[in-house]
Motif scaffolding. Structure first.
Motif, PDB file in Angstrom:
ATOM      1  N   ALA A  40       0.875  -1.286   0.019  1.00 50.61           N
ATOM      2  CA  ALA A  40       0.137  -0.059   0.049  1.00 50.61           C
ATOM      3  C   ALA A  40       0.701   1.296  -0.140  1.00 50.61           C
ATOM      4  N   GLN A  41       1.912   1.397   0.821  1.00 53.58           N
ATOM      5  CA  GLN A  41       2.813   2.281   0.721  1.00 53.58           C
ATOM      6  C   GLN A  41       3.561   2.399  -0.535  1.00 53.58           C
ATOM      7  N   MET A  42       3.992   1.495  -1.207  1.00 52.08           N
ATOM      8  CA  MET A  42       4.707   1.418  -2.628  1.00 52.08           C
ATOM      9  C   MET A  42       3.551   2.184  -3.577  1.00 52.08           C
ATOM     10  N   ARG A  43       2.227   1.560  -3.635  1.00 54.41           N
ATOM     11  CA  ARG A  43       1.480   2.163  -4.431  1.00 54.41           C
ATOM     12  C   ARG A  43       1.073   3.686  -4.224  1.00 54.41           C
ATOM     13  N   ALA A  44       1.032   4.189  -2.873  1.00 53.25           N
ATOM     14  CA  ALA A  44       0.931   5.671  -2.700  1.00 53.25           C
ATOM     15  C   ALA A  44       1.999   6.521  -3.059  1.00 53.25           C
ATOM     16  N   MET A  45       3.269   5.784  -3.093  1.00 56.29           N
ATOM     17  CA  MET A  45       4.717   6.468  -3.594  1.00 56.29           C
ATOM     18  C   MET A  45       4.587   6.574  -5.107  1.00 56.29           C
ATOM     19  N   GLY A  46       4.191   5.216  -5.670  1.00 55.04           N
ATOM     20  CA  GLY A  46       3.917   5.267  -7.255  1.00 55.04           C
ATOM     21  C   GLY A  46       2.987   6.270  -7.620  1.00 55.04           C
ATOM     22  N   ASP A  47       1.969   6.501  -6.834  1.00 54.75           N
ATOM     23  CA  ASP A  47       1.093   7.433  -7.498  1.00 54.75           C
ATOM     24  C   ASP A  47       1.638   8.788  -7.445  1.00 54.75           C
ATOM     25  N   THR A  48       2.093   9.194  -6.340  1.00 53.47           N
ATOM     26  CA  THR A  48       2.994  10.383  -6.168  1.00 53.47           C
ATOM     27  C   THR A  48       3.862  10.634  -7.190  1.00 53.47           C
ATOM     28  N   MET A  49       4.850   9.638  -7.544  1.00 52.26           N
ATOM     29  CA  MET A  49       5.950   9.813  -8.639  1.00 52.26           C
ATOM     30  C   MET A  49       5.133  10.081  -9.762  1.00 52.26           C
ATOM     31  N   SER A  50       3.871   9.096 -10.341  1.00 52.55           N
ATOM     32  CA  SER A  50       3.375   9.239 -11.314  1.00 52.55           C
ATOM     33  C   SER A  50       3.046  10.850 -11.607  1.00 52.55           C
ATOM     34  N   LEU A  51       2.251  11.332 -10.577  1.00 50.79           N
ATOM     35  CA  LEU A  51       1.872  12.987 -10.489  1.00 50.79           C
ATOM     36  C   LEU A  51       3.161  13.701 -10.962  1.00 50.79           C
ATOM     37  N   LEU A  52       3.979  13.451 -10.245  1.00 49.36           N
ATOM     38  CA  LEU A  52       5.528  14.319 -10.220  1.00 49.36           C
ATOM     39  C   LEU A  52       5.906  14.026 -11.599  1.00 49.36           C
ATOM     40  N   GLY A  53       6.034  12.750 -12.182  1.00 50.30           N
ATOM     41  CA  GLY A  53       6.551  12.624 -13.737  1.00 50.30           C
ATOM     42  C   GLY A  53       5.484  13.251 -14.695  1.00 50.30           C
ATOM     43  N   ASN A  54       4.227  13.290 -14.525  1.00 52.69           N
ATOM     44  CA  ASN A  54       3.234  13.749 -15.439  1.00 52.69           C
ATOM     45  C   ASN A  54       3.351  15.321 -15.545  1.00 52.69           C
ATOM     46  N   ILE A  55       3.634  16.069 -14.362  1.00 58.72           N
ATOM     47  CA  ILE A  55       3.831  17.393 -14.311  1.00 58.72           C
ATOM     48  C   ILE A  55       5.202  17.628 -15.153  1.00 58.72           C
ATOM     49  N   ILE A  56       6.092  17.226 -14.731  1.00 58.81           N
ATOM     50  CA  ILE A  56       7.349  17.526 -15.443  1.00 58.81           C
ATOM     51  C   ILE A  56       7.242  17.205 -17.093  1.00 58.81           C
ATOM     52  N   TRP A  57       6.546  16.124 -17.557  1.00 59.23           N
ATOM     53  CA  TRP A  57       6.508  15.766 -18.892  1.00 59.23           C
ATOM     54  C   TRP A  57       5.675  16.789 -19.517  1.00 59.23           C
ATOM     55  N   ILE A  58       4.604  17.266 -18.893  1.00 59.56           N
ATOM     56  CA  ILE A  58       3.747  18.291 -19.339  1.00 59.56           C
ATOM     57  C   ILE A  58       4.339  19.607 -19.611  1.00 59.56           C
ATOM     58  N   LEU A  59       5.366  20.088 -18.670  1.00 58.68           N
ATOM     59  CA  LEU A  59       6.094  21.039 -18.881  1.00 58.68           C
ATOM     60  C   LEU A  59       7.217  21.078 -19.835  1.00 58.68           C
ATOM     61  N   PHE A  60       7.740  20.088 -19.989  1.00 62.91           N
ATOM     62  CA  PHE A  60       8.794  19.802 -20.872  1.00 62.91           C
ATOM     63  C   PHE A  60       8.324  19.169 -22.230  1.00 62.91           C
ATOM     64  N   GLY A  61       7.109  19.497 -22.870  1.00 58.52           N
ATOM     65  CA  GLY A  61       6.865  19.081 -24.279  1.00 58.52           C
ATOM     66  C   GLY A  61       5.739  18.027 -24.275  1.00 58.52           C
ATOM     67  N   GLY A  62       5.145  17.769 -23.279  1.00 57.20           N
ATOM     68  CA  GLY A  62       4.115  16.610 -23.505  1.00 57.20           C
ATOM     69  C   GLY A  62       2.854  17.320 -23.928  1.00 57.20           C
ATOM     70  N   ILE A  63       2.605  18.536 -23.619  1.00 59.54           N
ATOM     71  CA  ILE A  63       1.371  19.053 -24.056  1.00 59.54           C
ATOM     72  C   ILE A  63       1.370  19.383 -25.760  1.00 59.54           C
ATOM     73  N   PHE A  64       2.565  19.529 -26.204  1.00 59.02           N
ATOM     74  CA  PHE A  64       2.740  19.721 -27.677  1.00 59.02           C
ATOM     75  C   PHE A  64       2.504  18.543 -28.237  1.00 59.02           C
ATOM     76  N   THR A  65       2.921  17.249 -27.733  1.00 59.45           N
ATOM     77  CA  THR A  65       2.755  16.034 -28.403  1.00 59.45           C
ATOM     78  C   THR A  65       1.202  15.616 -28.181  1.00 59.45           C
ATOM     79  N   ALA A  66       0.652  16.017 -27.185  1.00 64.05           N
ATOM     80  CA  ALA A  66      -0.846  15.838 -27.102  1.00 64.05           C
ATOM     81  C   ALA A  66      -1.594  16.653 -27.985  1.00 64.05           C
ATOM     82  N   ILE A  67      -1.151  17.846 -28.123  1.00 67.08           N
ATOM     83  CA  ILE A  67      -1.894  18.746 -29.312  1.00 67.08           C
ATOM     84  C   ILE A  67      -1.689  18.118 -30.771  1.00 67.08           C
ATOM     85  N   TYR A  68      -0.535  17.714 -30.927  1.00 64.81           N
ATOM     86  CA  TYR A  68      -0.143  17.203 -32.214  1.00 64.81           C
ATOM     87  C   TYR A  68      -1.042  15.930 -32.520  1.00 64.81           C
ATOM     88  N   TRP A  69      -1.180  14.887 -31.530  1.00 63.72           N
ATOM     89  CA  TRP A  69      -2.091  13.692 -31.800  1.00 63.72           C
ATOM     90  C   TRP A  69      -3.496  13.965 -31.749  1.00 63.72           C
TER      91      TRP A  69
END
Length: 85
Positions: free
Chosen positions: A20-49
């Motif tokens: 349960a602790q690992m899942r909670a940490m994984g959710d937090t890391m996923s959120l952090l990874g998604n924020i970094i991804w969006i800031l560094f170009g993920g939004i442009f890739t999504a708009i393109y698709w």
């Protein structure tokens, strides 16, 4: 046999709590990874698709490809922790 059952029960309880602790940490890391991804170009890739999906949907033959392009847009916007169907 009683001490063995206690050992197994304690082992299982420890791993369930750690899971349960690992899942909670994984959710937090996923959120952090998604924020970094969006800031560094993920939004442009999504708009393109999304744009490609709209172009494909202009024809009847391209609608299945357009639907898949929309799925790719969603996946490229939030790739961490996503489940692909």
């Amino acid at each position: 046999m009683k001490p063995t059952e206690d050992i197994v029960q304690n082992y299982v309880q420890d791993h369930v709590q750690n899971g349960a602790q690992m899942r909670a940490m994984g959710d937090t890391m996923s959120l952090l990874g998604n924020i970094i991804w969006i800031l560094f170009g993920g939004i442009f890739t999504a708009i393109y698709w999304f744009f490609v999906g709209c172009l494909f949907c202009l024809t009847i033959v391209g609608i299945p490809l357009g639907r898949q392009a929309f799925k790719m847009a969603k996946l490229s916007l939030l790739p961490f922790g996503a489940r692909v169907n």
